[in-house]
Design an enzyme around this catalytic site. Structure first.
Site, PDB file in Angstrom:
ATOM      1  N   LYS A 160      30.181  40.693 110.385  1.00  0.00           N
ATOM      2  CA  LYS A 160      31.557  40.616 110.873  1.00  0.00           C
ATOM      3  C   LYS A 160      32.288  41.934 110.728  1.00  0.00           C
ATOM      4  O   LYS A 160      32.869  42.452 111.688  1.00  0.00           O
ATOM      5  CB  LYS A 160      32.323  39.510 110.124  1.00  0.00           C
ATOM      6  CG  LYS A 160      31.961  38.106 110.557  1.00  0.00           C
ATOM      7  CD  LYS A 160      30.636  37.642 109.974  1.00  0.00           C
ATOM      8  CE  LYS A 160      30.279  36.236 110.388  1.00  0.00           C
ATOM      9  NZ  LYS A 160      28.955  35.832 109.862  1.00  0.00           N
TER      10      LYS A 160
ATOM     11  N   TRP B 188      30.109  26.005 104.901  1.00  0.00           N
ATOM     12  CA  TRP B 188      29.365  26.415 106.091  1.00  0.00           C
ATOM     13  C   TRP B 188      28.145  25.506 106.228  1.00  0.00           C
ATOM     14  O   TRP B 188      27.343  25.398 105.283  1.00  0.00           O
ATOM     15  CB  TRP B 188      28.944  27.874 105.924  1.00  0.00           C
ATOM     16  CG  TRP B 188      28.186  28.467 107.067  1.00  0.00           C
ATOM     17  CD1 TRP B 188      28.477  28.357 108.394  1.00  0.00           C
ATOM     18  CD2 TRP B 188      27.008  29.276 106.982  1.00  0.00           C
ATOM     19  NE1 TRP B 188      27.560  29.051 109.135  1.00  0.00           N
ATOM     20  CE2 TRP B 188      26.648  29.623 108.305  1.00  0.00           C
ATOM     21  CE3 TRP B 188      26.231  29.756 105.915  1.00  0.00           C
ATOM     22  CZ2 TRP B 188      25.542  30.420 108.592  1.00  0.00           C
ATOM     23  CZ3 TRP B 188      25.133  30.546 106.193  1.00  0.00           C
ATOM     24  CH2 TRP B 188      24.803  30.877 107.518  1.00  0.00           C
TER      25      TRP B 188
ATOM     26  N   ASP C 187      29.371  33.921  98.008  1.00  0.00           N
ATOM     27  CA  ASP C 187      29.036  34.223  99.395  1.00  0.00           C
ATOM     28  C   ASP C 187      30.157  35.070  99.984  1.00  0.00           C
ATOM     29  O   ASP C 187      31.279  34.599 100.178  1.00  0.00           O
ATOM     30  CB  ASP C 187      28.862  32.915 100.176  1.00  0.00           C
ATOM     31  CG  ASP C 187      28.285  33.155 101.572  1.00  0.00           C
ATOM     32  OD1 ASP C 187      28.102  34.333 101.943  1.00  0.00           O
ATOM     33  OD2 ASP C 187      28.013  32.164 102.284  1.00  0.00           O
TER      34      ASP C 187
END
Length: 396
Positions: free
Chosen positions: A245, A130, A210
Protein backbone atom coordinates in the site's frame (compact mmCIF):
# COMPACT_ATOMS: atom_id res chain seq x y z
CA UNK A 1 -8.39 -38.61 -10.50
CA UNK A 2 -9.99 -35.16 -10.66
CA UNK A 3 -13.55 -36.41 -11.16
CA UNK A 4 -14.58 -36.04 -7.50
CA UNK A 5 -13.06 -32.59 -6.99
CA UNK A 6 -15.83 -30.13 -6.19
CA UNK A 7 -16.05 -26.52 -7.23
CA UNK A 8 -15.84 -24.06 -4.32
CA UNK A 9 -17.23 -20.53 -4.17
CA UNK A 10 -14.88 -17.89 -5.51
CA UNK A 11 -13.49 -15.02 -3.47
CA UNK A 12 -16.31 -12.59 -2.66
CA UNK A 13 -14.29 -9.49 -3.51
CA UNK A 14 -13.09 -10.95 -6.82
CA UNK A 15 -16.73 -11.71 -7.60
CA UNK A 16 -17.57 -8.05 -6.94
CA UNK A 17 -14.87 -6.97 -9.37
CA UNK A 18 -16.32 -9.17 -12.10
CA UNK A 19 -19.86 -7.91 -11.46
CA UNK A 20 -18.65 -4.31 -11.44
CA UNK A 21 -16.77 -4.74 -14.72
CA UNK A 22 -19.86 -6.17 -16.40
CA UNK A 23 -22.19 -3.44 -15.10
CA UNK A 24 -23.10 -0.99 -17.93
CA UNK A 25 -24.28 1.78 -15.55
CA UNK A 26 -22.12 4.88 -16.21
CA UNK A 27 -22.59 5.96 -12.56
CA UNK A 28 -21.30 2.68 -11.08
CA UNK A 29 -18.98 2.97 -8.07
CA UNK A 30 -16.46 0.35 -6.90
CA UNK A 31 -15.96 0.42 -3.12
CA UNK A 32 -14.97 -3.23 -2.86
CA UNK A 33 -11.46 -4.02 -4.05
CA UNK A 34 -8.77 -3.10 -1.51
CA UNK A 35 -6.38 -0.95 -3.50
CA UNK A 36 -5.68 2.76 -3.38
CA UNK A 37 -7.39 4.82 -6.06
CA UNK A 38 -6.59 8.35 -7.19
CA UNK A 39 -9.30 10.94 -8.04
CA UNK A 40 -9.53 9.45 -11.55
CA UNK A 41 -10.16 5.97 -10.15
CA UNK A 42 -6.73 4.63 -11.10
CA UNK A 43 -4.13 2.85 -8.96
CA UNK A 44 -1.07 4.84 -10.08
CA UNK A 45 2.59 3.97 -9.97
CA UNK A 46 4.19 6.40 -7.53
CA UNK A 47 6.72 8.85 -8.96
CA UNK A 48 9.41 7.70 -6.55
CA UNK A 49 8.85 4.10 -7.66
CA UNK A 50 9.19 5.04 -11.33
CA UNK A 51 12.44 6.87 -10.65
CA UNK A 52 13.81 4.00 -8.56
CA UNK A 53 12.94 1.48 -11.28
CA UNK A 54 14.80 3.57 -13.86
CA UNK A 55 17.90 3.49 -11.67
CA UNK A 56 17.56 -0.26 -11.17
CA UNK A 57 17.24 -0.86 -14.92
CA UNK A 58 20.41 1.13 -15.47
CA UNK A 59 22.50 -0.26 -12.61
CA UNK A 60 21.31 -3.80 -11.81
CA UNK A 61 24.09 -6.32 -12.40
CA UNK A 62 22.59 -9.74 -11.64
CA UNK A 63 19.43 -11.80 -11.34
CA UNK A 64 20.97 -14.31 -8.94
CA UNK A 65 19.26 -15.55 -5.78
CA UNK A 66 19.20 -13.16 -2.82
CA UNK A 67 19.03 -15.78 -0.05
CA UNK A 68 16.19 -17.03 2.13
CA UNK A 69 16.24 -13.91 4.33
CA UNK A 70 16.29 -11.64 1.29
CA UNK A 71 18.47 -8.61 0.59
CA UNK A 72 20.21 -7.42 3.80
CA UNK A 73 19.91 -3.80 2.60
CA UNK A 74 16.14 -4.19 2.35
CA UNK A 75 16.10 -5.70 5.83
CA UNK A 76 17.92 -2.67 7.23
CA UNK A 77 15.65 -0.06 5.63
CA UNK A 78 12.48 -1.93 6.64
CA UNK A 79 13.70 -2.29 10.23
CA UNK A 80 14.37 1.46 10.36
CA UNK A 81 11.00 2.27 8.78
CA UNK A 82 8.99 0.07 11.16
CA UNK A 83 11.00 0.32 14.40
CA UNK A 84 12.51 3.79 13.92
CA UNK A 85 16.03 4.86 12.99
CA UNK A 86 16.99 5.31 16.65
CA UNK A 87 15.40 2.08 17.83
CA UNK A 88 17.11 0.60 20.91
CA UNK A 89 15.97 -2.82 19.70
CA UNK A 90 17.95 -2.46 16.49
CA UNK A 91 20.93 -1.07 18.40
CA UNK A 92 20.92 -4.13 20.66
CA UNK A 93 20.84 -6.49 17.65
CA UNK A 94 17.59 -7.97 18.93
CA UNK A 95 15.66 -7.57 15.65
CA UNK A 96 15.84 -9.70 12.51
CA UNK A 97 14.06 -9.10 9.19
CA UNK A 98 13.16 -11.89 6.80
CA UNK A 99 12.01 -10.59 3.43
CA UNK A 100 8.76 -12.18 2.25
CA UNK A 101 6.38 -12.21 -0.72
CA UNK A 102 4.13 -9.44 0.55
CA UNK A 103 2.49 -9.06 3.93
CA UNK A 104 0.59 -12.29 3.24
CA UNK A 105 3.86 -14.17 2.80
CA UNK A 106 5.17 -12.64 6.03
CA UNK A 107 2.06 -13.82 7.87
CA UNK A 108 2.56 -17.34 6.52
CA UNK A 109 6.17 -17.30 7.70
CA UNK A 110 4.93 -16.31 11.15
CA UNK A 111 2.26 -19.03 11.06
CA UNK A 112 4.69 -21.80 10.13
CA UNK A 113 7.24 -20.57 12.66
CA UNK A 114 4.61 -20.63 15.43
CA UNK A 115 3.41 -24.08 14.43
CA UNK A 116 6.93 -25.56 14.34
CA UNK A 117 8.48 -23.81 17.34
CA UNK A 118 5.60 -23.01 19.70
CA UNK A 119 3.65 -26.28 19.70
CA UNK A 120 0.17 -26.19 21.18
CA UNK A 121 -0.09 -22.41 21.18
CA UNK A 122 -3.27 -20.81 19.83
CA UNK A 123 -3.76 -17.59 17.89
CA UNK A 124 -6.27 -14.92 18.95
CA UNK A 125 -7.75 -12.70 16.26
CA UNK A 126 -9.93 -9.60 16.41
CA UNK A 127 -13.61 -10.00 15.55
CA UNK A 128 -13.75 -8.96 12.74
CA UNK A 129 -10.39 -9.33 11.06
CA UNK A 130 -9.00 -9.57 7.54
CA UNK A 131 -10.65 -12.77 6.22
CA UNK A 132 -7.38 -14.16 4.85
CA UNK A 133 -5.93 -14.26 8.38
CA UNK A 134 -8.23 -17.23 8.95
CA UNK A 135 -7.11 -19.05 5.81
CA UNK A 136 -3.41 -18.46 6.43
CA UNK A 137 -3.34 -19.74 10.00
CA UNK A 138 -5.81 -22.55 9.38
CA UNK A 139 -3.58 -23.80 6.55
CA UNK A 140 -0.67 -23.82 9.00
CA UNK A 141 -2.71 -25.94 11.42
CA UNK A 142 -2.95 -23.37 14.22
CA UNK A 143 -5.98 -23.27 16.52
CA UNK A 144 -7.71 -19.89 16.42
CA UNK A 145 -9.94 -17.94 18.78
CA UNK A 146 -11.53 -14.49 18.66
CA UNK A 147 -11.50 -11.42 20.88
CA UNK A 148 -14.19 -8.71 20.51
CA UNK A 149 -13.27 -5.65 18.51
CA UNK A 150 -16.38 -4.08 16.94
CA UNK A 151 -19.62 -3.93 18.92
CA UNK A 152 -23.15 -4.57 17.67
CA UNK A 153 -23.68 -0.80 17.35
CA UNK A 154 -20.64 -0.54 15.03
CA UNK A 155 -18.21 1.03 17.50
CA UNK A 156 -14.80 -0.04 18.79
CA UNK A 157 -15.44 -2.49 21.66
CA UNK A 158 -12.23 -1.83 23.58
CA UNK A 159 -13.68 -2.95 26.93
CA UNK A 160 -14.69 -6.28 25.43
CA UNK A 161 -11.31 -6.64 23.76
CA UNK A 162 -9.38 -5.98 26.95
CA UNK A 163 -11.58 -8.27 29.04
CA UNK A 164 -10.98 -11.17 26.66
CA UNK A 165 -7.24 -10.53 26.40
CA UNK A 166 -7.08 -10.88 30.20
CA UNK A 167 -8.34 -14.48 29.86
CA UNK A 168 -5.95 -15.71 27.17
CA UNK A 169 -3.67 -18.57 28.32
CA UNK A 170 -0.02 -17.75 28.89
CA UNK A 171 2.15 -18.13 25.81
CA UNK A 172 -0.65 -17.84 23.26
CA UNK A 173 -0.26 -15.48 20.31
CA UNK A 174 -2.46 -12.40 19.90
CA UNK A 175 -2.67 -10.76 16.49
CA UNK A 176 -2.96 -6.97 16.67
CA UNK A 177 -3.51 -4.56 13.76
CA UNK A 178 -0.89 -1.83 14.04
CA UNK A 179 -3.09 0.78 12.36
CA UNK A 180 -5.87 1.15 9.78
CA UNK A 181 -7.67 -1.93 11.08
CA UNK A 182 -8.83 -4.14 8.23
CA UNK A 183 -11.79 -4.34 7.73
CA UNK A 184 -13.28 -1.95 10.30
CA UNK A 185 -11.10 1.17 10.19
CA UNK A 186 -11.32 1.47 14.00
CA UNK A 187 -7.87 1.97 15.59
CA UNK A 188 -6.62 1.97 19.17
CA UNK A 189 -5.48 5.29 20.61
CA UNK A 190 -2.19 5.60 22.49
CA UNK A 191 -3.72 5.10 25.92
CA UNK A 192 -5.45 1.95 24.71
CA UNK A 193 -2.20 0.63 23.25
CA UNK A 194 -0.57 1.09 26.67
CA UNK A 195 -3.40 -0.84 28.31
CA UNK A 196 -3.02 -3.68 25.80
CA UNK A 197 0.73 -3.73 26.47
CA UNK A 198 0.16 -4.16 30.20
CA UNK A 199 -2.21 -7.09 29.63
CA UNK A 200 0.18 -8.73 27.16
CA UNK A 201 2.97 -8.39 29.75
CA UNK A 202 0.87 -9.71 32.62
CA UNK A 203 -0.46 -12.68 30.66
CA UNK A 204 2.86 -13.58 29.04
CA UNK A 205 1.43 -13.38 25.52
CA UNK A 206 3.29 -13.16 22.22
CA UNK A 207 2.05 -10.23 20.11
CA UNK A 208 1.96 -10.64 16.35
CA UNK A 209 1.52 -7.12 14.98
CA UNK A 210 0.17 -6.96 11.42
CA UNK A 211 1.48 -3.70 9.96
CA UNK A 212 0.07 -3.56 6.43
CA UNK A 213 -0.81 0.13 6.17
CA UNK A 214 2.02 2.22 7.62
CA UNK A 215 1.51 5.80 6.48
CA UNK A 216 -2.15 5.39 5.53
CA UNK A 217 -3.60 6.37 8.92
CA UNK A 218 -2.06 9.47 10.50
CA UNK A 219 1.43 9.27 8.97
CA UNK A 220 4.50 7.03 9.00
CA UNK A 221 5.62 7.83 12.54
CA UNK A 222 2.23 8.04 14.34
CA UNK A 223 1.07 4.80 12.66
CA UNK A 224 4.09 2.97 14.07
CA UNK A 225 3.30 3.84 17.69
CA UNK A 226 1.72 0.51 18.68
CA UNK A 227 4.29 -1.66 16.95
CA UNK A 228 7.19 0.29 18.46
CA UNK A 229 5.59 0.28 21.91
CA UNK A 230 5.44 -3.50 21.85
CA UNK A 231 8.93 -3.85 20.40
CA UNK A 232 10.58 -1.59 22.98
CA UNK A 233 8.77 -2.95 26.04
CA UNK A 234 8.59 -6.70 25.46
CA UNK A 235 11.23 -9.39 25.11
CA UNK A 236 9.58 -11.12 22.17
CA UNK A 237 7.46 -9.69 19.34
CA UNK A 238 6.58 -10.63 15.77
CA UNK A 239 5.75 -7.87 13.25
CA UNK A 240 4.63 -8.39 9.66
CA UNK A 241 5.27 -5.47 7.31
CA UNK A 242 3.91 -4.80 3.84
CA UNK A 243 4.98 -2.35 1.13
CA UNK A 244 1.96 -3.06 -1.07
CA UNK A 245 0.00 0.00 0.00
CA UNK A 246 2.49 2.64 1.10
CA UNK A 247 4.71 2.09 -1.96
CA UNK A 248 1.88 1.00 -4.29
CA UNK A 249 3.73 -2.27 -4.98
CA UNK A 250 0.68 -4.53 -4.96
CA UNK A 251 1.81 -6.87 -7.72
CA UNK A 252 5.49 -6.93 -6.70
CA UNK A 253 4.73 -8.84 -3.46
CA UNK A 254 7.05 -6.97 -1.12
CA UNK A 255 6.94 -7.54 2.63
CA UNK A 256 8.87 -8.80 5.60
CA UNK A 257 8.64 -10.52 8.96
CA UNK A 258 10.43 -8.78 11.81
CA UNK A 259 11.30 -11.00 14.77
CA UNK A 260 12.35 -9.46 18.07
CA UNK A 261 14.01 -11.65 20.69
CA UNK A 262 15.20 -11.01 24.25
CA UNK A 263 18.91 -11.14 23.38
CA UNK A 264 21.04 -10.96 20.25
CA UNK A 265 21.97 -14.62 20.70
CA UNK A 266 18.32 -15.72 20.93
CA UNK A 267 17.55 -13.63 17.88
CA UNK A 268 20.18 -15.54 15.89
CA UNK A 269 18.61 -18.82 17.01
CA UNK A 270 15.19 -17.67 15.83
CA UNK A 271 16.67 -16.29 12.63
CA UNK A 272 18.12 -19.70 11.80
CA UNK A 273 14.68 -21.26 12.19
CA UNK A 274 13.12 -18.55 10.02
CA UNK A 275 15.52 -19.33 7.21
CA UNK A 276 14.26 -22.92 7.21
CA UNK A 277 10.63 -21.78 7.16
CA UNK A 278 11.30 -19.46 4.22
CA UNK A 279 13.29 -22.14 2.40
CA UNK A 280 10.46 -24.64 2.71
CA UNK A 281 7.84 -22.16 1.52
CA UNK A 282 9.41 -20.46 -1.50
CA UNK A 283 13.22 -20.82 -1.17
CA UNK A 284 14.02 -17.17 -2.00
CA UNK A 285 11.72 -14.12 -2.03
CA UNK A 286 11.19 -12.04 -5.18
CA UNK A 287 13.74 -9.26 -5.52
CA UNK A 288 12.30 -6.45 -7.64
CA UNK A 289 9.89 -4.82 -5.19
CA UNK A 290 12.40 -4.95 -2.36
CA UNK A 291 15.06 -3.41 -4.60
CA UNK A 292 12.68 -0.53 -5.36
CA UNK A 293 11.99 0.10 -1.67
CA UNK A 294 15.70 -0.05 -0.86
CA UNK A 295 16.57 2.34 -3.69
CA UNK A 296 14.00 4.85 -2.43
CA UNK A 297 14.77 4.68 1.27
CA UNK A 298 18.55 4.81 0.78
CA UNK A 299 18.21 7.99 -1.29
CA UNK A 300 17.36 11.20 0.57
CA UNK A 301 15.99 12.71 -2.65
CA UNK A 302 13.75 9.75 -3.55
CA UNK A 303 12.66 9.32 0.06
CA UNK A 304 11.47 12.95 0.08
CA UNK A 305 9.46 12.39 -3.10
CA UNK A 306 7.94 9.23 -1.61
CA UNK A 307 7.07 10.94 1.68
CA UNK A 308 5.33 13.73 -0.21
CA UNK A 309 3.30 11.28 -2.30
CA UNK A 310 2.35 9.15 0.69
CA UNK A 311 1.27 12.20 2.65
CA UNK A 312 -0.94 13.23 -0.27
CA UNK A 313 -2.53 9.77 -0.42
CA UNK A 314 -3.14 9.67 3.34
CA UNK A 315 -4.60 13.17 3.30
CA UNK A 316 -6.88 12.32 0.39
CA UNK A 317 -8.31 9.27 2.16
CA UNK A 318 -8.92 11.13 5.43
CA UNK A 319 -10.45 14.02 3.51
CA UNK A 320 -12.84 11.70 1.68
CA UNK A 321 -14.02 10.33 5.02
CA UNK A 322 -14.99 13.83 6.12
CA UNK A 323 -16.49 14.59 2.72
CA UNK A 324 -18.79 11.55 2.91
CA UNK A 325 -20.16 12.63 6.28
CA UNK A 326 -20.66 16.15 4.92
CA UNK A 327 -22.45 14.76 1.87
CA UNK A 328 -24.91 12.96 4.15
CA UNK A 329 -25.83 16.13 6.07
CA UNK A 330 -28.69 17.14 3.75
CA UNK A 331 -30.32 13.80 4.56
CA UNK A 332 -29.92 14.16 8.32
CA UNK A 333 -27.48 11.22 8.44
CA UNK A 334 -24.26 12.95 9.51
CA UNK A 335 -24.47 11.67 13.10
CA UNK A 336 -25.36 8.15 12.05
CA UNK A 337 -22.22 7.98 9.90
CA UNK A 338 -19.96 10.25 11.99
CA UNK A 339 -17.75 7.25 12.83
CA UNK A 340 -16.56 7.11 9.20
CA UNK A 341 -14.61 10.35 9.69
CA UNK A 342 -13.05 9.01 12.90
CA UNK A 343 -11.83 5.74 11.37
CA UNK A 344 -8.47 5.42 9.65
CA UNK A 345 -7.04 3.68 6.59
CA UNK A 346 -8.63 2.68 3.33
CA UNK A 347 -11.47 0.68 4.85
CA UNK A 348 -14.59 1.62 6.76
CA UNK A 349 -17.21 -0.42 8.51
CA UNK A 350 -20.03 1.81 7.35
CA UNK A 351 -22.72 0.20 9.49
CA UNK A 352 -24.79 -0.69 6.42
CA UNK A 353 -26.52 -4.06 6.60
CA UNK A 354 -26.18 -6.85 4.05
CA UNK A 355 -29.66 -6.05 2.75
CA UNK A 356 -28.78 -2.38 2.34
CA UNK A 357 -25.52 -3.27 0.58
CA UNK A 358 -27.48 -5.48 -1.81
CA UNK A 359 -29.88 -2.65 -2.61
CA UNK A 360 -26.97 -0.30 -3.26
CA UNK A 361 -25.57 -2.82 -5.72
CA UNK A 362 -28.83 -3.83 -7.42
CA UNK A 363 -30.49 -0.40 -7.59
CA UNK A 364 -27.56 2.03 -7.77
CA UNK A 365 -24.57 -0.01 -9.04
CA UNK A 366 -22.57 0.82 -5.90
CA UNK A 367 -20.41 -2.18 -5.03
CA UNK A 368 -19.06 -3.01 -1.57
CA UNK A 369 -18.55 -6.12 0.58
CA UNK A 370 -21.67 -7.60 2.16
CA UNK A 371 -20.44 -6.74 5.66
CA UNK A 372 -20.79 -3.06 4.81
CA UNK A 373 -17.03 -2.60 4.50
CA UNK A 374 -16.22 0.09 1.96
CA UNK A 375 -12.92 1.09 0.42
CA UNK A 376 -12.92 4.83 1.09
CA UNK A 377 -10.38 5.39 -1.70
CA UNK A 378 -13.16 4.49 -4.16
CA UNK A 379 -14.95 7.75 -3.37
CA UNK A 380 -14.36 10.84 -5.48
CA UNK A 381 -15.64 14.40 -5.17
CA UNK A 382 -17.72 13.63 -8.27
CA UNK A 383 -19.39 10.41 -7.08
CA UNK A 384 -19.95 11.36 -3.42
CA UNK A 385 -23.27 13.19 -4.01
CA UNK A 386 -24.58 10.15 -5.89
CA UNK A 387 -23.35 7.74 -3.19
CA UNK A 388 -24.81 9.86 -0.39
CA UNK A 389 -28.20 10.04 -2.12
CA UNK A 390 -28.18 6.27 -2.62
CA UNK A 391 -27.24 5.59 1.02
CA UNK A 392 -30.05 7.85 2.18
CA UNK A 393 -32.48 5.92 -0.01
CA UNK A 394 -31.58 2.48 1.40
CA UNK A 395 -31.14 3.16 5.12
CA UNK A 396 -34.13 2.83 7.44
Amino acid sequence: MFEKIERVPGDAILGLIEAYNQDPNPQKVDLGVGVYRDPQGNTPIMRAVKQAEALLLKNEQTKSYIGSHGDPRYGRVVADLVLGTGSPVIAANRASVTQAPGGTGALRLAADFIKANLPGKSLWLSDPTWPNHLGIFEAAGIAMHRYPYVSADNQLDFDGMLATLKTIPEGDVVLLHACCHNPSGFDLNRDQWHQVLEVVKARGLLPLVDFAYQGFGDGLEPDAFGARLMAENLDEVLITSSCSKNFGLYRERTGGLIVIAKTAEQMENVRSQMAIVARENYSNPPSHGAAIVTEILESAELADVWHEELTEMCGRINGLRTDLVESLKPYGLEQRFAHVAEQRGMFSYTGLTAAQVKRLRDEYSIYMVGSGRANVAGFTRENLPYVAKAIAAVVD
